[in-house]
Enzyme design. Structure first.
Site, PDB file in Angstrom:
ATOM      1  N   TYR A  24       0.829  -1.214   0.000  1.00  0.00           N
ATOM      2  CA  TYR A  24       0.000   0.000   0.000  1.00  0.00           C
ATOM      3  C   TYR A  24       0.866   1.268   0.000  1.00  0.00           C
ATOM      4  CZ  TYR A  24      -3.866   2.999   1.773  1.00  0.00           C
ATOM      5  OH  TYR A  24      -4.815   3.979   1.960  1.00  0.00           O
ATOM      6  N   ALA A  25       1.926   1.275   0.836  1.00  0.00           N
ATOM      7  CA  ALA A  25       2.807   2.452   0.892  1.00  0.00           C
ATOM      8  C   ALA A  25       3.502   2.666  -0.453  1.00  0.00           C
ATOM      9  CB  ALA A  25       3.840   2.281   2.004  1.00  0.00           C
TER      10      ALA A  25
HETATM   11  N1  LIG Z   1     -10.167   6.045   5.246  1.00  0.00           N
HETATM   12  C1  LIG Z   1      -8.958   6.511   5.540  1.00  0.00           C
HETATM   13  O1  LIG Z   1      -8.654   6.883   6.692  1.00  0.00           O
HETATM   14  C2  LIG Z   1      -7.914   6.619   4.464  1.00  0.00           C
HETATM   15  C3  LIG Z   1      -6.627   7.027   4.841  1.00  0.00           C
HETATM   16  C4  LIG Z   1      -5.666   7.191   3.835  1.00  0.00           C
HETATM   17  C5  LIG Z   1      -5.993   6.964   2.519  1.00  0.00           C
HETATM   18  N2  LIG Z   1      -7.258   6.534   2.185  1.00  0.00           N
HETATM   19  C6  LIG Z   1      -7.550   6.305   0.776  1.00  0.00           C
HETATM   20  O2  LIG Z   1      -8.766   6.966   0.460  1.00  0.00           O
HETATM   21  C7  LIG Z   1      -9.413   6.285  -0.608  1.00  0.00           C
HETATM   22  C8  LIG Z   1     -10.846   5.969  -0.218  1.00  0.00           C
HETATM   23  O3  LIG Z   1     -10.810   5.169   0.944  1.00  0.00           O
HETATM   24  P1  LIG Z   1     -12.102   4.801   1.816  1.00  0.00           P
HETATM   25  O4  LIG Z   1     -11.640   4.814   3.216  1.00  0.00           O
HETATM   26  O5  LIG Z   1     -13.264   5.612   1.400  1.00  0.00           O
HETATM   27  O6  LIG Z   1     -12.269   3.270   1.378  1.00  0.00           O
HETATM   28  P2  LIG Z   1     -13.566   2.361   1.194  1.00  0.00           P
HETATM   29  O7  LIG Z   1     -13.077   0.957   1.300  1.00  0.00           O
HETATM   30  O8  LIG Z   1     -14.653   2.800   2.100  1.00  0.00           O
HETATM   31  O9  LIG Z   1     -14.012   2.667  -0.316  1.00  0.00           O
HETATM   32  C9  LIG Z   1     -13.239   2.266  -1.411  1.00  0.00           C
HETATM   33  C10 LIG Z   1     -14.134   2.159  -2.633  1.00  0.00           C
HETATM   34  O10 LIG Z   1     -13.320   1.748  -3.751  1.00  0.00           O
HETATM   35  C11 LIG Z   1     -14.052   0.785  -4.506  1.00  0.00           C
HETATM   36  N3  LIG Z   1     -13.127  -0.060  -5.267  1.00  0.00           N
HETATM   37  C12 LIG Z   1     -12.257  -0.972  -4.795  1.00  0.00           C
HETATM   38  N4  LIG Z   1     -11.606  -1.570  -5.806  1.00  0.00           N
HETATM   39  C13 LIG Z   1     -12.082  -1.030  -6.959  1.00  0.00           C
HETATM   40  C14 LIG Z   1     -11.790  -1.241  -8.336  1.00  0.00           C
HETATM   41  N5  LIG Z   1     -10.901  -2.154  -8.734  1.00  0.00           N
HETATM   42  N6  LIG Z   1     -12.467  -0.509  -9.250  1.00  0.00           N
HETATM   43  C15 LIG Z   1     -13.382   0.417  -8.861  1.00  0.00           C
HETATM   44  N7  LIG Z   1     -13.695   0.647  -7.567  1.00  0.00           N
HETATM   45  C16 LIG Z   1     -13.050  -0.068  -6.622  1.00  0.00           C
HETATM   46  C17 LIG Z   1     -14.818  -0.005  -3.443  1.00  0.00           C
HETATM   47  O11 LIG Z   1     -15.899  -0.743  -4.005  1.00  0.00           O
HETATM   48  C18 LIG Z   1     -15.247   1.107  -2.493  1.00  0.00           C
HETATM   49  O12 LIG Z   1     -16.491   1.653  -2.869  1.00  0.00           O
HETATM   50  C19 LIG Z   1      -8.557   5.039  -0.892  1.00  0.00           C
HETATM   51  O13 LIG Z   1      -7.701   5.291  -1.963  1.00  0.00           O
HETATM   52  C20 LIG Z   1      -7.767   4.875   0.388  1.00  0.00           C
HETATM   53  O14 LIG Z   1      -6.578   4.164   0.180  1.00  0.00           O
HETATM   54  C21 LIG Z   1      -8.207   6.363   3.136  1.00  0.00           C
END
Ligand SMILES: NC(=O)c1ccc[n+]([C@@H]2O[C@H](COP(=O)([O-])OP(=O)(O)OC[C@H]3O[C@@H](n4cnc5c(N)ncnc54)[C@H](O)[C@@H]3O)[C@@H](O)[C@H]2O)c1
Length: 252
Positions: free
Chosen positions: A154-155
């Site tokens: 992931y990083a």
């Molecule tokens: N939540 C946090 O604290 C946090 C922190 C740092 C970074 N992020 C990043 O923020 C972004 C959103 O995270 P979140 O917390 O809302 O996650 P989440 O898991 O709630 O939502 C992720 C969404 O991506 C969709 N998805 C997954 N694989 C896919 C694919 N191959 N094609 C299309 N859609 C796909 C899923 O169906 C889901 O709706 C991500 O990139 C995550 O890495 C989140």
């Protein structure tokens, strides 16, 4: 209305942070493509937006698949018009310590975050070049800026997304296209495990200056800024919208 009539593609917007970005973009007058691998969730977000008087369509797409993204971009173009804003937000995690990480766990995370973002840029950027205007926003993470335990995959992907916006900003500035990244933190399904495990929660909140996980809607304004004319001179930067978690040492 800071995004009036801008066609905005938000990947992974069926839930979590992406869903709140999509809702706020629509509130700001954007025409929003709610793109997700989970069509049912994407449909629900579109329903909410349309019920509030906004404009949105849902498009099922696996962003790690080049052809699927090409079809998604064609659908958006046909139904909403040329694409101006792209938010590469979709993501997955497959945590494991390096000595136990399977090849499939590494590949999955790289394919969705890094290749997925590239696929989406590749299939939308010509619209932006033709319009001589565009906004690309990659969602990175504290993991991509500082590294996190059990997340070499992931990083690596998240740091790659920072490199991507730096190169895109350099190449595309001449067309008035900005490319930036946001490192967010929010209470979403992705962070369920961290938030329900008391030890992990304590470790994470130690680094937060507000001592709580923000709600995803608290992040949406940062994305509106980067998608709007207000940030036309801002390019190649990462905004840490994570309550200081990757910017300061919170001693409290
Ligand atoms: N939540 C946090 O604290 C946090 C922190 C740092 C970074 N992020 C990043 O923020 C972004 C959103 O995270 P979140 O917390 O809302 O996650 P989440 O898991 O709630 O939502 C992720 C969404 O991506 C969709 N998805 C997954 N694989 C896919 C694919 N191959 N094609 C299309 N859609 C796909 C899923 O169906 C889901 O709706 C991500 O990139 C995550 O890495 C989140």
């Amino acid at each position: 209305m800071r995004l009036k009539d801008r066609v905005c593609v938000v990947t992974g917007s069926g839930q979590g942070i992406g869903a709140e970005i999509a809702r706020r973009f629509a509130d700001e007058g954007g025409k929003v493509a709610v793109v997700d691998i989970n069509k049912e969730n994407a449909d629900q977000v579109v329903k909410d937006i349309v019920n509030k008087g906004g404009k949105a369509i849902s498009v099922a797409c696996d962003i790690s698949d080049f052809k699927s993204v090409e079809e998604m971009a064609n659908t958006v173009r046909k139904q909403l018009g040329p694409i101006t804003v792209l938010v590469n937000n979709a993501g997955v995690t497959r945590p494991a310590m390096i000595h136990k990480m399977e090849e499939s766990q590494f590949d999955k995370v790289i394919d969705v975050h890094l290749k997925g973002a590239w696929n989406c840029v590749r299939h939308t950027v010509q619209d932006m070049i033709d319009q001589k205007y565009g906004k690309i926003i990659n969602v990175t993470s504290a993991a991509g800026l500082m590294g996190t335990l059990g997340q070499v995959n992931y990083a690596s992907a998240k740091m790659g997304l920072v490199g991507m916006i730096k190169a895109l900003a350099t190449e595309l500035g001449i067309y008035n296209i900005t490319a930036n990244a946001v490192a967010p933190v929010a209470a979403t399904p992705m962070t369920d495990k961290i938030r329900t495990d008391p030890k992990m929660l304590e470790t994470n909140l130690k680094r937060s200056v507000i001592k709580r996980f923000p709600e995803p809607e608290e992040l949406a304004g940062t994305f509106v800024y980067l998608a709007s004319a207000d940030s036309d001179l801002v390019t190649g930067v990462v905004i840490n919208a994570d309550a200081g978690m990757s910017s300061v040492t919170s001693m409290r």
